[in-house]
Design an enzyme around this catalytic site. Structure first.
Site, short mmCIF file in Angstrom:
data_model
loop_
_atom_site.label_atom_id
_atom_site.label_comp_id
_atom_site.label_asym_id
_atom_site.label_seq_id
_atom_site.Cartn_x
_atom_site.Cartn_y
_atom_site.Cartn_z
N LEU A 146 -5.29 -4.73 -2.23
CA LEU A 146 -6.55 -4.32 -3.22
C LEU A 146 -6.39 -2.88 -3.38
O LEU A 146 -5.78 -2.14 -3.06
CB LEU A 146 -7.81 -4.77 -2.42
CG LEU A 146 -7.84 -6.23 -2.41
CD1 LEU A 146 -9.08 -6.45 -1.64
CD2 LEU A 146 -7.62 -7.03 -3.42
N LYS A 160 -0.03 6.91 6.26
CA LYS A 160 -0.09 6.68 4.97
C LYS A 160 -0.53 7.95 4.47
O LYS A 160 0.06 8.41 3.38
CB LYS A 160 -0.91 5.57 4.50
CG LYS A 160 -0.64 5.47 2.75
CD LYS A 160 0.42 5.35 2.23
CE LYS A 160 0.15 5.29 0.61
NZ LYS A 160 0.24 4.12 -0.03
#
Length: 185
Positions: A68, A172
């Site tokens: 998402l 990340k």
């Protein structure tokens, strides 16, 4: 546990669509759901089933994979009482969206309370990496849960366990910072 599993893929946008396709082509039983159904329809040709609701998608899944827009979107999905009620104890939730580490930790805590397990597993590699099943996957969460996830994550790219819950998101963030600095240089 079998290497081939029942996987619900929630979010079939630019990244989720090719990821779901790769899982279906690898032989997993894939059920997909997207807010805009048209974005999931091309996956039927690869054997995926399109669910009418997110709760329907997760109802028989061994694994829920979310791709998402961010942690807020995943949190909103988890706020849905019908979805929470549909989750089976022992379900593995792989959030592959990019989110804040605190969102990942909150998701893990919530899902643990529901009898499920969670990994934050954001990816790098863009749409080409998603299409070619060559994503760099930075995974945070328990080591035993990471081992359980490998039959799925290996079908999407190169998973690396980087630490506890939230560590995947932190890795990340560091990766994106390095990329930005490199581009700026």
């Amino acid at each position: 546990m079998s290497d081939r599993q029942k996987i619900a893929v929630i979010g079939t946008g630019l990244m989720g669509f090719p990821m779901a396709r790769n899982l279906a082509r690898a032989g997993h039983e894939v059920v997909v759901w997207n807010r805009t159904r048209a974005r999931a329809e091309g996956l039927e040709a690869d054997g995926a089933i399109i669910a009418e609701t997110a709760a329907e998608a997760v109802g028989s899944a061994d694994v829920v994979l979310t791709m998402l827009s961010d942690g807020v979107a995943t949190g909103a999905l988890l706020d849905d009482a019908s979805l929470r009620a549909a989750l089976r104890p022992g379900t593995l939730w792989l959030d592959m969206s990019s989110a804040k580490p605190e969102h990942a930790r909150a998701q893990a805590t919530l899902l643990e309370g529901l009898g499920c397990v969670h990994l934050d597993a954001p990816v790098s590699g863009g749409t080409k990496g998603a299409e070619g099943a060559n994503l760099a996957i930075m995974v945070g969460g328990r080591a035993d849960v990471f081992e359980r996830s490998l039959p799925i994550l290996n079908d999407l790219g190169r998973p690396v366990h980087v630490g506890a819950s939230g560590a995947g998101q932190l890795a990340k963030l560091a990766n994106q910072t390095i990329v930005a600095v490199t581009i700026g240089a």
